[in-house]
Design a protein around this motif. Structure first.
Motif, mmCIF file in Angstrom:
data_model
loop_
_atom_site.group_PDB
_atom_site.id
_atom_site.type_symbol
_atom_site.label_atom_id
_atom_site.label_comp_id
_atom_site.label_asym_id
_atom_site.label_seq_id
_atom_site.Cartn_x
_atom_site.Cartn_y
_atom_site.Cartn_z
ATOM 1 N N VAL A 21 6.989 -4.010 -16.849
ATOM 2 C CA VAL A 21 5.768 -4.356 -16.127
ATOM 3 C C VAL A 21 6.060 -4.343 -14.634
ATOM 4 O O VAL A 21 7.016 -4.979 -14.173
ATOM 5 C CB VAL A 21 5.245 -5.748 -16.547
ATOM 6 C CG1 VAL A 21 4.003 -6.111 -15.745
ATOM 7 C CG2 VAL A 21 4.957 -5.787 -18.041
ATOM 8 N N VAL A 22 5.235 -3.629 -13.900
ATOM 9 C CA VAL A 22 5.310 -3.606 -12.441
ATOM 10 C C VAL A 22 4.060 -4.306 -11.924
ATOM 11 O O VAL A 22 2.941 -3.889 -12.239
ATOM 12 C CB VAL A 22 5.384 -2.162 -11.891
ATOM 13 C CG1 VAL A 22 5.395 -2.174 -10.363
ATOM 14 C CG2 VAL A 22 6.608 -1.434 -12.443
ATOM 15 N N VAL A 23 4.260 -5.367 -11.150
ATOM 16 C CA VAL A 23 3.130 -6.070 -10.548
ATOM 17 C C VAL A 23 3.040 -5.596 -9.099
ATOM 18 O O VAL A 23 3.949 -5.820 -8.310
ATOM 19 C CB VAL A 23 3.296 -7.597 -10.611
ATOM 20 C CG1 VAL A 23 2.063 -8.283 -10.025
ATOM 21 C CG2 VAL A 23 3.536 -8.061 -12.048
ATOM 22 N N GLY A 24 1.954 -4.890 -8.805
ATOM 23 C CA GLY A 24 1.763 -4.312 -7.480
ATOM 24 C C GLY A 24 1.644 -2.803 -7.592
ATOM 25 O O GLY A 24 2.066 -2.211 -8.590
ATOM 26 N N ALA A 25 1.051 -2.197 -6.575
ATOM 27 C CA ALA A 25 0.852 -0.748 -6.603
ATOM 28 C C ALA A 25 1.028 -0.124 -5.224
ATOM 29 O O ALA A 25 0.524 0.953 -4.960
ATOM 30 C CB ALA A 25 -0.541 -0.422 -7.150
ATOM 31 N N GLY A 26 1.758 -0.801 -4.356
ATOM 32 C CA GLY A 26 2.002 -0.289 -3.009
ATOM 33 C C GLY A 26 3.146 0.717 -2.976
ATOM 34 O O GLY A 26 3.588 1.219 -4.009
ATOM 35 N N THR A 27 3.646 0.974 -1.795
ATOM 36 C CA THR A 27 4.679 1.992 -1.590
ATOM 37 C C THR A 27 5.941 1.715 -2.396
ATOM 38 O O THR A 27 6.456 2.600 -3.072
ATOM 39 C CB THR A 27 5.030 2.077 -0.087
ATOM 40 O OG1 THR A 27 3.826 2.362 0.638
ATOM 41 C CG2 THR A 27 6.046 3.159 0.177
ATOM 42 N N ILE A 28 6.451 0.489 -2.325
ATOM 43 C CA ILE A 28 7.683 0.164 -3.053
ATOM 44 C C ILE A 28 7.427 0.196 -4.554
ATOM 45 O O ILE A 28 8.241 0.719 -5.318
ATOM 46 C CB ILE A 28 8.250 -1.193 -2.603
ATOM 47 C CG1 ILE A 28 8.701 -1.096 -1.145
ATOM 48 C CG2 ILE A 28 9.392 -1.626 -3.490
ATOM 49 C CD1 ILE A 28 9.113 -2.414 -0.536
ATOM 50 N N ALA A 29 6.309 -0.333 -4.983
ATOM 51 C CA ALA A 29 5.973 -0.304 -6.410
ATOM 52 C C ALA A 29 5.931 1.131 -6.916
ATOM 53 O O ALA A 29 6.476 1.437 -7.981
ATOM 54 C CB ALA A 29 4.633 -0.991 -6.647
ATOM 55 N N LYS A 30 5.295 2.023 -6.162
ATOM 56 C CA LYS A 30 5.207 3.424 -6.595
ATOM 57 C C LYS A 30 6.587 4.058 -6.685
ATOM 58 O O LYS A 30 6.855 4.830 -7.611
ATOM 59 C CB LYS A 30 4.317 4.224 -5.642
ATOM 60 C CG LYS A 30 2.849 3.910 -5.813
ATOM 61 C CD LYS A 30 1.972 4.836 -5.017
ATOM 62 C CE LYS A 30 2.254 4.669 -3.540
ATOM 63 N NZ LYS A 30 1.358 5.412 -2.670
ATOM 64 N N ARG A 31 7.473 3.717 -5.764
ATOM 65 C CA ARG A 31 8.839 4.258 -5.817
ATOM 66 C C ARG A 31 9.540 3.791 -7.086
ATOM 67 O O ARG A 31 10.200 4.569 -7.774
ATOM 68 C CB ARG A 31 9.588 3.823 -4.557
ATOM 69 C CG ARG A 31 10.794 4.649 -4.264
ATOM 70 C CD ARG A 31 11.375 4.407 -2.903
ATOM 71 N NE ARG A 31 11.260 3.024 -2.473
ATOM 72 C CZ ARG A 31 11.185 2.641 -1.211
ATOM 73 N NH1 ARG A 31 11.201 3.523 -0.246
ATOM 74 N NH2 ARG A 31 11.107 1.371 -0.898
ATOM 75 N N ARG A 32 9.376 2.523 -7.431
ATOM 76 C CA ARG A 32 9.988 1.993 -8.661
ATOM 77 C C ARG A 32 9.363 2.632 -9.902
ATOM 78 O O ARG A 32 10.054 2.953 -10.859
ATOM 79 C CB ARG A 32 9.837 0.472 -8.720
ATOM 80 C CG ARG A 32 10.507 -0.263 -7.586
ATOM 81 C CD ARG A 32 12.004 -0.030 -7.584
ATOM 82 N NE ARG A 32 12.636 -0.693 -6.460
ATOM 83 C CZ ARG A 32 13.329 -0.071 -5.522
ATOM 84 N NH1 ARG A 32 13.462 1.243 -5.545
ATOM 85 N NH2 ARG A 32 13.899 -0.745 -4.551
#
Length: 152
Positions: A21-32
């Motif tokens: 689960v990834v919480v967030g959808a910003g730049t770092i989240a997209k990289r992960r």
């Protein structure tokens, strides 16, 4: 006597059937997310809004997007969690919940609140190489990854 800082241990884990689960959808989240989609069949993103790149991944069946604000219930079946919001208090809440529940967590904004770290990845077919400088020299690690990609 001060203890010597140890390097990170490289550990490879089968995430194919784990709930990530990834919480967030910003730049770092997209990289992960870009790193993780190659390794799991169960990747959920929790964010009230997402961009076109994530929508395309959802359409392709690579991720599930829950268009909502985070709630602790979102993590009940998680095996691995990435807290990648721009809200430090929310990231801390995610971290605390995961620690209580025994869920491995990575808080992107605080390396002291990470059970694991993301290495630089070089991949060719089933050969995967992860490189880290144990948090000390990201440029050197990135250069080594590029050399390995050339070799592969």
């Amino acid at each position: 006597m001060k203890e010597e800082k140890k390097p990170y241990f490289p550990m490879f884990v089968d995430l194919s059937e784990k709930n990530v689960v990834v919480v967030g959808a910003g730049t770092i989240a997209k990289r992960r997310i870009r790193s993780l989609i190659e390794f799991t069949n169960h990747l959920s993103v929790i964010a009230p809004e997402v961009n076109n790149e994530l929508l395309e991944l959802e359409t392709a069946g690579k991720i599930e997007i829950r268009r909502k604000n985070y709630d602790r219930e979102d993590l009940y079946d998680a095996d691995l969690v990435i807290a990648a919001t721009n809200d430090h208090q929310l990231n801390n809440d995610i971290y605390s919940f995961c620690k209580c529940m025994g869920i491995l967590v990575n808080v992107c904004s605080d390396k002291n609140k990470c059970d694991f770290y993301f290495p630089g990845l070089a991949r060719h077919e089933n050969v995967v190489v992860g490189v880290t400088a144990s948090g000390s020299d990201h440029k050197k690690a990135r250069a080594v990854v590029e050399k390995i990609r050339t070799i592969l």
